[in-house]
Scaffold this motif. Structure first.
Motif, PDB file in Angstrom:
ATOM      1  N   GLY A 133       0.858  -1.177   0.000  1.00  0.00           N
ATOM      2  CA  GLY A 133       0.000   0.000   0.000  1.00  0.00           C
ATOM      3  C   GLY A 133       0.897   1.230   0.000  1.00  0.00           C
ATOM      4  N   LYS A 134       0.703   2.107   1.004  1.00  0.00           N
ATOM      5  CA  LYS A 134       1.549   3.302   1.070  1.00  0.00           C
ATOM      6  C   LYS A 134       2.664   3.147   2.093  1.00  0.00           C
ATOM      7  N   ARG A 135       2.628   2.003   2.797  1.00  0.00           N
ATOM      8  CA  ARG A 135       3.598   1.808   3.875  1.00  0.00           C
ATOM      9  C   ARG A 135       4.911   1.268   3.322  1.00  0.00           C
ATOM     10  N   LEU A 136       5.994   1.940   3.665  1.00  0.00           N
ATOM     11  CA  LEU A 136       7.312   1.508   3.210  1.00  0.00           C
ATOM     12  C   LEU A 136       7.814   0.441   4.184  1.00  0.00           C
ATOM     13  N   ILE A 137       7.915  -0.809   3.711  1.00  0.00           N
ATOM     14  CA  ILE A 137       8.303  -1.905   4.599  1.00  0.00           C
ATOM     15  C   ILE A 137       9.830  -2.054   4.643  1.00  0.00           C
ATOM     16  N   LEU A 138      10.453  -1.940   3.485  1.00  0.00           N
ATOM     17  CA  LEU A 138      11.916  -2.053   3.429  1.00  0.00           C
ATOM     18  C   LEU A 138      12.477  -0.817   2.742  1.00  0.00           C
ATOM     19  N   LYS A 139      13.484  -0.215   3.387  1.00  0.00           N
ATOM     20  CA  LYS A 139      13.995   1.060   2.884  1.00  0.00           C
ATOM     21  C   LYS A 139      15.400   0.924   2.340  1.00  0.00           C
ATOM     22  N   ASP A 140      15.524   1.099   1.055  1.00  0.00           N
ATOM     23  CA  ASP A 140      16.808   1.235   0.398  1.00  0.00           C
ATOM     24  C   ASP A 140      17.852   0.233   0.890  1.00  0.00           C
ATOM     25  N   LEU A 141      17.578  -1.053   0.677  1.00  0.00           N
ATOM     26  CA  LEU A 141      18.521  -2.077   1.097  1.00  0.00           C
ATOM     27  C   LEU A 141      19.519  -2.370  -0.023  1.00  0.00           C
ATOM     28  N   SER A 142      20.770  -2.435   0.328  1.00  0.00           N
ATOM     29  CA  SER A 142      21.804  -2.882  -0.611  1.00  0.00           C
ATOM     30  C   SER A 142      22.785  -3.756   0.148  1.00  0.00           C
ATOM     31  N   PHE A 143      22.940  -4.973  -0.307  1.00  0.00           N
ATOM     32  CA  PHE A 143      23.956  -5.854   0.276  1.00  0.00           C
ATOM     33  C   PHE A 143      24.110  -7.064  -0.626  1.00  0.00           C
ATOM     34  N   SER A 144      25.084  -7.895  -0.350  1.00  0.00           N
ATOM     35  CA  SER A 144      25.153  -9.140  -1.120  1.00  0.00           C
ATOM     36  C   SER A 144      25.365 -10.324  -0.199  1.00  0.00           C
ATOM     37  N   GLU A 181      27.830 -19.535   2.192  1.00  0.00           N
ATOM     38  CA  GLU A 181      27.848 -19.080   3.572  1.00  0.00           C
ATOM     39  C   GLU A 181      26.453 -19.253   4.184  1.00  0.00           C
ATOM     40  N   ILE A 182      26.418 -19.242   5.501  1.00  0.00           N
ATOM     41  CA  ILE A 182      25.132 -19.198   6.185  1.00  0.00           C
ATOM     42  C   ILE A 182      24.887 -17.746   6.561  1.00  0.00           C
ATOM     43  N   PHE A 183      23.882 -17.169   5.942  1.00  0.00           N
ATOM     44  CA  PHE A 183      23.578 -15.760   6.105  1.00  0.00           C
ATOM     45  C   PHE A 183      22.320 -15.670   6.955  1.00  0.00           C
ATOM     46  N   THR A 184      22.458 -15.148   8.157  1.00  0.00           N
ATOM     47  CA  THR A 184      21.317 -15.140   9.071  1.00  0.00           C
ATOM     48  C   THR A 184      20.719 -13.747   9.155  1.00  0.00           C
ATOM     49  N   ILE A 185      19.388 -13.685   9.124  1.00  0.00           N
ATOM     50  CA  ILE A 185      18.692 -12.407   9.272  1.00  0.00           C
ATOM     51  C   ILE A 185      18.028 -12.386  10.641  1.00  0.00           C
ATOM     52  N   ILE A 186      18.345 -11.375  11.445  1.00  0.00           N
ATOM     53  CA  ILE A 186      17.662 -11.238  12.735  1.00  0.00           C
ATOM     54  C   ILE A 186      17.060  -9.848  12.829  1.00  0.00           C
ATOM     55  N   GLY A 187      16.179  -9.674  13.796  1.00  0.00           N
ATOM     56  CA  GLY A 187      15.540  -8.376  13.982  1.00  0.00           C
ATOM     57  C   GLY A 187      14.274  -8.537  14.778  1.00  0.00           C
ATOM     58  N   PRO A 188      13.801  -7.444  15.388  1.00  0.00           N
ATOM     59  CA  PRO A 188      12.564  -7.532  16.172  1.00  0.00           C
ATOM     60  C   PRO A 188      11.350  -7.826  15.289  1.00  0.00           C
ATOM     61  N   ASN A 189      10.213  -8.124  15.903  1.00  0.00           N
ATOM     62  CA  ASN A 189       8.976  -8.356  15.148  1.00  0.00           C
ATOM     63  C   ASN A 189       8.671  -7.152  14.273  1.00  0.00           C
ATOM     64  N   GLU A 217      20.454  -2.329  10.284  1.00  0.00           N
ATOM     65  CA  GLU A 217      21.027  -1.758  11.505  1.00  0.00           C
ATOM     66  C   GLU A 217      22.522  -2.088  11.531  1.00  0.00           C
ATOM     67  N   ARG A 218      22.824  -3.352  11.326  1.00  0.00           N
ATOM     68  CA  ARG A 218      24.218  -3.810  11.269  1.00  0.00           C
ATOM     69  C   ARG A 218      24.282  -4.960  10.261  1.00  0.00           C
ATOM     70  N   LEU A 219      25.417  -5.079   9.596  1.00  0.00           N
ATOM     71  CA  LEU A 219      25.613  -6.203   8.689  1.00  0.00           C
ATOM     72  C   LEU A 219      27.090  -6.535   8.671  1.00  0.00           C
ATOM     73  N   GLY A 220      27.392  -7.819   8.801  1.00  0.00           N
ATOM     74  CA  GLY A 220      28.800  -8.189   8.751  1.00  0.00           C
ATOM     75  C   GLY A 220      29.042  -9.555   9.346  1.00  0.00           C
ATOM     76  N   HIS A 221      30.271  -9.830   9.689  1.00  0.00           N
ATOM     77  CA  HIS A 221      30.617 -11.101  10.301  1.00  0.00           C
ATOM     78  C   HIS A 221      29.887 -11.216  11.645  1.00  0.00           C
ATOM     79  N   LYS A 222      29.540 -12.439  12.009  1.00  0.00           N
ATOM     80  CA  LYS A 222      28.702 -12.628  13.205  1.00  0.00           C
ATOM     81  C   LYS A 222      29.311 -12.004  14.463  1.00  0.00           C
ATOM     82  N   VAL A 223      30.649 -12.035  14.567  1.00  0.00           N
ATOM     83  CA  VAL A 223      31.284 -11.511  15.783  1.00  0.00           C
ATOM     84  C   VAL A 223      31.062 -10.000  15.888  1.00  0.00           C
ATOM     85  N   GLU A 224      31.050  -9.329  14.729  1.00  0.00           N
ATOM     86  CA  GLU A 224      30.851  -7.883  14.756  1.00  0.00           C
ATOM     87  C   GLU A 224      29.399  -7.503  15.040  1.00  0.00           C
TER      88      GLU A 224
END
Lengths: 357, 251
Positions: free
Chosen positions: B12-23, B28-36, B217-224
């Protein structure tokens, strides 16, 4: 370990094949028996030998065989009983096939051939035709054609309403089916009201009966049902995936939009043809797929062709009962619903017991 | 390899994802975390090609994902989505065999190899003993193991999971995670995984993407990424980090 796998593979296929062949053999025997019983039963007693003569004589156009019988016998078998039996078989089979398809496409085991409002559309078309034929002078609209038209138009409206940004969602199909259906049934009531004392003709049509089946009805129902069974059977594997939902289907390589359109069109055309020749016959489209799933599982490659056979068989039995049980004919829709309802309850309760909530 | 560039997504008019760029790198195991409501599932659905980005593009091995047919996509990636609800009584064997569909033509009979792959997948997930049972009669955790088996049977270079182990007991969660690691190491499979258990994230990831409010918010190696301050700020909880062993969540 290797042996265990081999054993498992073998067992899997053996078990499945056995079930399919046993079910097919049982159904075939039953169908043949029902066919001969049904053609034998009726107000006029006609012996098996005469029946064989009529059918053979007509099929191969042998005047010498037909001349052995009097015209009435020949007409009762060939023009009344045979088309009615064929109609009962193909209407029953068609309703069952479309029920199976609708349940899978709408991902709802409670759906049947009428969920999308196709039947109410047919009833609306038929009511208008009956009303005009009675009330307005000089009208002779064929009721079957009007019913068919009503069914197809309703289907188009329901499919258009269900689209969200060009995408057909199963929940929307059910919802808009219900909405359109209730508007149309109000329309039917209005027409009934306007028809006054002639209301009986409309009510009679809607009750669901095969008593007016002739060869022209057979020629409408047979090709539609046959095509509507063969094409979906060919693509039944996609229907299996579609029954898991759009996302799952897509992730497993099926285009949900495209295949849904094929299946919905096939099932709806069958329903439209069936309703237009027989009125509304309840529960066949709902029960048959459930009965078959208990025996054959959920694989639509088996379910669709078997629905055709079992649905046809059931309606043929019900229609024979409707025709010979009492002095006056009982509408077959009443019989299927009265027997089908409790049976469905049984399946429903049994299934709930075996399921995690 | 996945390359996501300047992706925006509106409902609709709600922006769910804003300007994401990554690869996402191969293998690799790429994990996505974040609040509800941070957009994890939406992002995963964009990666599967089920949602189309409102702007920007997603390249899968150099091909725009919008250009790929369902069949082609299903040979590249397998997905387990949240809350799969199968209404009809398919046997578990049939469900796992559906994973072979992308490799079969319409009405083509499964070959000996297809059978072997299905049996291998069911053995790996310890579900072979259920082969004859109906999927509608299994418990949540058992169902999820069947779904994992189907994903293995699909034999795709990419595996996308949306909380696919949420109903499993701890034994099977760890077993499944180890199985994924095994696939990554032996076959070079790439796994994209949405996980809620932060402890698991630390042990079974290479890269971690921390989403918040539809933004990275953050993206990188798991330790970081899995640092005390990042997690406490984003999830609004208190944690204790344990050196080399992830973190302990304090109620």
């Amino acid at each position: 370990m290797e042996n265990y796998y081999k054993h498992l593979q073998l067992e899997y296929f053996r078990k499945n094949k056995y079930r399919v062949w046993i079910a097919l053999a049982a159904l075939t025997i039953l169908m043949i028996a029902t066919f001969f019983t049904s053609i034998n039963l009726g107000r006029a007693y006609i012996g098996p030998r005469d029946i064989a003569y009529v059918i053979l004589g007509r099929l191969f156009a042998r005047e010498d065989i037909l001349s052995l019988l009097d015209e009435t016998t020949s007409a009762i078998i060939w023009d009344i009983r045979l088309p009615r039996i064929l109609c009962a078989f193909f209407v029953g089979g068609g309703l069952a096939v479309s029920g199976t398809i609708f349940q899978s496409v709408l991902m709802n085991p409670m759906a049947d051939s009428y969920t999308m409002g196709v039947s109410t559309g047919a009833a609306f078309g038929a009511s208008i035709a009956i009303y005009l034929n009675i009330m307005a002078m000089g009208f002779a609209i064929p009721i079957t054609a009007a019913a068919f038209l009503g069914a197809v138009l309703t289907l188009c409206i329901v499919m258009t309403l269900s689209k969200v940004r060009g995408y057909l969602s199963p929940v929307n199909l059910i919802l808009s089916g219900i909405i359109v259906s209730s508007i149309l049934s109000a329309g039917v009531t209005l027409i009934k009201n306007a028809a006054g004392e002639n209301v009986g003709a409309i009510v009679g049509w809607m009750m669901g009966s095969l008593s007016s089946s002739s060869w022209s009805e057979v020629f409408l129902v047979l090709p539609v049902t046959a095509l509507g069974t063969l094409i979906p059977t060919y693509f039944a594997n996609s229907l299996n995936l579609l029954s898991l939902g759009d996302e799952e289907a897509r992730f497993l390589g099926v285009d949900p939009e495209k295949s849904r359109r094929i299946f919905l069109t096939a099932a709806s055309m069958i329903t439209a043809a069936c309703v237009s020749v027989s009125g509304i016959i309840g529960f066949v489209g709902l029960i048959v797929p459930h009965m078959l799933r208990l025996v054959l599982g959920a694989d639509n490659r088996k379910l669709i062709p078997f629905s055709m056979l079992l649905g046809g068989e059931l309606l043929l039995v019900a229609d024979t009962v409707a025709r010979v049980l009492l002095r006056t004919e009982i509408p077959v829709g009443v019989i299927t619903t009265m027997l089908g309802g409790p049976f469905f309850l049984f399946i429903f309760i049994r299934k709930n017991r075996r399921r995690y909530v | 390899m996945y390359k996501i560039s300047n992706v925006n997504f509106f409902i609709g008019k709600r922006l769910i994802l804003k300007d994401l760029s990554f690869s996402i790198r191969q293998g690799e195991i790429f994990t996505i975390i974040g609040p509800n409501g941070s957009g994890k599932t939406t992002l995963l659905k964009l990666l599967t090609g089920f949602y189309k980005p409102s702007s920007g593009e997603i390249l899968l091995d150099g091909i725009d994902i919008r250009m790929m047919t369902p069949k082609a996509l299903s040979q590249k990636l397998s997905v387990i989505s949240q809350n799969v609800n199968i209404q009809f009584p398919f046997t578990c064997f049939e469900v796992v065999m559906m994973g072979r569909n992308p490799k079969l033509a319409n009405n083509q009979k499964p070959s000996k190899r297809d059978m072997d792959v299905v049996i291998w997948a069911m053995e790996k997930t310890n579900t072979l003993q259920y082969w004859d049972r109906l999927i509608t009669e299994l418990s949540g955790g058992e169902k999820q193991r069947i779904m994992l088996a189907r994903t293995l049977a699909q034999e795709t270079p990419y595996i996308l999971l949306d909380e696919a182990f949420s109903d499993m007991d701890m034994h099977y969660v760890i077993k499944s995670m180890k199985l994924l690691r095994e696939l990554v190491e032996q076959k070079g499979v790439t796994v994209v995984n949405i996980v809620h258990d932060l402890n698991l994230v630390y042990h079974f990831s290479d890269s971690v993407l921390l989403l918040n409010g539809g933004k990275i918010e953050r993206l990188g190696h798991k330790v970081e990424v899995m640092k005390k301050e990042n997690i406490e700020k984003t999830f609004k909880i208190r944690v204790e980090s344990i050196k080399g062993r992830g973190m302990l969540i304090l109620p």
